[in-house]
Scaffold this active site. Structure first.
Site, PDB file in Angstrom:
ATOM      1  N   ASP A   3       0.832  -1.214   0.000  1.00 13.16           N
ATOM      2  CA  ASP A   3       0.000   0.000   0.000  1.00 13.16           C
ATOM      3  C   ASP A   3       0.858   1.252   0.000  1.00 13.16           C
ATOM      4  O   ASP A   3       1.510   1.558   0.999  1.00 13.16           O
ATOM      5  CB  ASP A   3      -0.921   0.006   1.226  1.00 13.16           C
ATOM      6  CG  ASP A   3      -2.081  -0.952   1.041  1.00 13.16           C
ATOM      7  OD1 ASP A   3      -2.341  -1.751   1.957  1.00 13.16           O
ATOM      8  OD2 ASP A   3      -2.720  -0.899  -0.025  1.00 13.16           O
ATOM      9  N   GLY A  38     -10.858  -4.538   5.257  1.00  6.46           N
ATOM     10  CA  GLY A  38     -11.812  -5.054   6.248  1.00  6.46           C
ATOM     11  C   GLY A  38     -12.153  -6.513   6.076  1.00  6.46           C
ATOM     12  O   GLY A  38     -13.196  -6.979   6.551  1.00  6.46           O
ATOM     13  N   ASP A  68     -10.386  -5.307  -1.290  1.00  4.79           N
ATOM     14  CA  ASP A  68      -9.349  -4.780  -0.408  1.00  4.79           C
ATOM     15  C   ASP A  68      -9.949  -3.931   0.720  1.00  4.79           C
ATOM     16  O   ASP A  68     -10.485  -2.861   0.490  1.00  4.79           O
ATOM     17  CB  ASP A  68      -8.426  -3.894  -1.271  1.00  4.79           C
ATOM     18  CG  ASP A  68      -7.253  -3.340  -0.519  1.00  4.79           C
ATOM     19  OD1 ASP A  68      -6.549  -2.472  -1.083  1.00  4.79           O
ATOM     20  OD2 ASP A  68      -7.033  -3.755   0.631  1.00  4.79           O
TER      21      ASP A  68
HETATM   22  C1  DX5 Z   1      -6.398   0.675   2.740  1.00  4.69           C
HETATM   23  C2  DX5 Z   1      -5.471  -0.295   2.015  1.00  4.69           C
HETATM   24  C3  DX5 Z   1      -5.778  -1.730   2.336  1.00  4.69           C
HETATM   25  C4  DX5 Z   1      -5.569  -2.066   3.817  1.00  4.69           C
HETATM   26  C5  DX5 Z   1      -6.128  -3.436   4.130  1.00  4.69           C
HETATM   27  O1  DX5 Z   1      -6.230   1.970   2.215  1.00  4.69           O
HETATM   28  O2  DX5 Z   1      -5.576  -0.132   0.622  1.00  4.69           O
HETATM   29  O3  DX5 Z   1      -4.951  -2.588   1.542  1.00  4.69           O
HETATM   30  O4  DX5 Z   1      -4.193  -2.055   4.124  1.00  4.69           O
HETATM   31  O5  DX5 Z   1      -5.961  -3.643   5.527  1.00  4.69           O
HETATM   32  P1  DX5 Z   1      -7.122  -4.385   6.371  1.00  4.69           P
HETATM   33  O6  DX5 Z   1      -7.212  -5.783   5.797  1.00  4.69           O
HETATM   34  O7  DX5 Z   1      -6.636  -4.366   7.779  1.00  4.69           O
HETATM   35  O8  DX5 Z   1      -8.387  -3.594   6.146  1.00  4.69           O
HETATM   36 ZN    ZN Z   2      -4.581  -1.672  -0.609  1.00  2.00          ZN
END
Ligand code: DX5
Ligand code: ZN
Length: 223
Positions: free
Chosen positions: A35, A178, A176
């Site tokens: 990310d 949650g 992507d």
């Molecule tokens: C949010 C990112 C996601 C996030 C996912 O802006 O693009 O990839 O890191 O993390 P979780 O799985 O904890 O929501």
């Molecule tokens: Zn992401």
């Protein structure tokens, strides 16, 4: 098509990034989701090409780079040189979306497009045949550990139908934000082919391997 899991390193321990990536790979992760945030397109600042360059020799897994940055066309060559295998750009950050997708592909990198939760899927209509991947954001971008936005499941289904009705089954449908054992099966059933998982893989509750196994069991229940 079996569901792929792409741990997002945003939730990893950045003091042990290489070690945790190797652990995720050994535990059967399919891609590594990176990310990239610039503090402008989203209110958070993370990593850039130097980190991708240092991660490249540590893993054979595809580096799936999610660019949450303004004017991504400026940094796409650097990320390609650093070793990114997929570069995904936001429709909201690209007035010249077709040109930027072509720029990625001309560098030999798989091109992905993504959109924020309130951006209509119709924004993808013209570009779908030109991409290798579409990423549905199921949280507002910028942070890990957020709640899955419930209306995302309907969006995944509508995008699945948009792809299938155009004969674009080859395009990966990545989701992507949650995602965890509580909703991985629902997201997969709606039509996802790749699940990005951050805080449900990298956390204090269990090991990376145990967390990945828990996810895999939900999307591929032992027959
Ligand atoms: C949010 C990112 C996601 C996030 C996912 O802006 O693009 O990839 O890191 O993390 P979780 O799985 O904890 O929501
Ligand atoms: Zn992401």
């Amino acid at each position: 098509m079996s569901i792929k899991i792409a741990p997002s390193i945003l939730s990893a321990d950045f003091a042990r990034l290489g070690e945790q990536m190797a652990e995720a790979e050994a535990a059967g992760a399919d891609w590594i989701h990176v990310d990239v945030m610039d503090g402008h397109f989203v209110p958070n600042l993370t990593i850039g090409p130097p980190v991708v360059r240092s991660l490249r020799p540590v893993t054979n897994l595809p580096l799936d780079v999610h660019l949450m940055i303004e004017s991504p066309e400026r940094l796409i060559p650097d990320f390609a040189r650093a070793g990114a295998d997929r570069l995904t750009i936001h429709v909201e950050a690209c007035p010249h979306l077709d040109r930027t997708i072509r720029q990625i592909r001309e560098l030999g990198v798989m091109a992905g497009v993504t959109l924020n939760p309130a951006t209509p899927l119709s924004a993808l209509e013209e570009i779908l045949p030109e991409v290798d991947l579409v990423l549905i954001l199921s949280v507002n971008p910028g942070f890990g550990g957020q709640e899955y936005l419930a209306h995302s499941t309907d969006r995944i289904g509508r995008l699945r139908r948009m792809l299938d009705s155009r004969g674009l089954e080859r395009v990966e449908l990545e989701v992507d934000g949650g995602i965890g054992p509580q909703n991985a099966a629902e997201v997969a059933a709606a039509g996802a082919t790749v699940l990005v998982v951050g805080s449900a893989v990298f956390n204090q509750e269990a090991s990376i391997a145990a967390n990945l196994t828990a996810l895999r069991e939900r999307v591929h229940p032992a027959s």
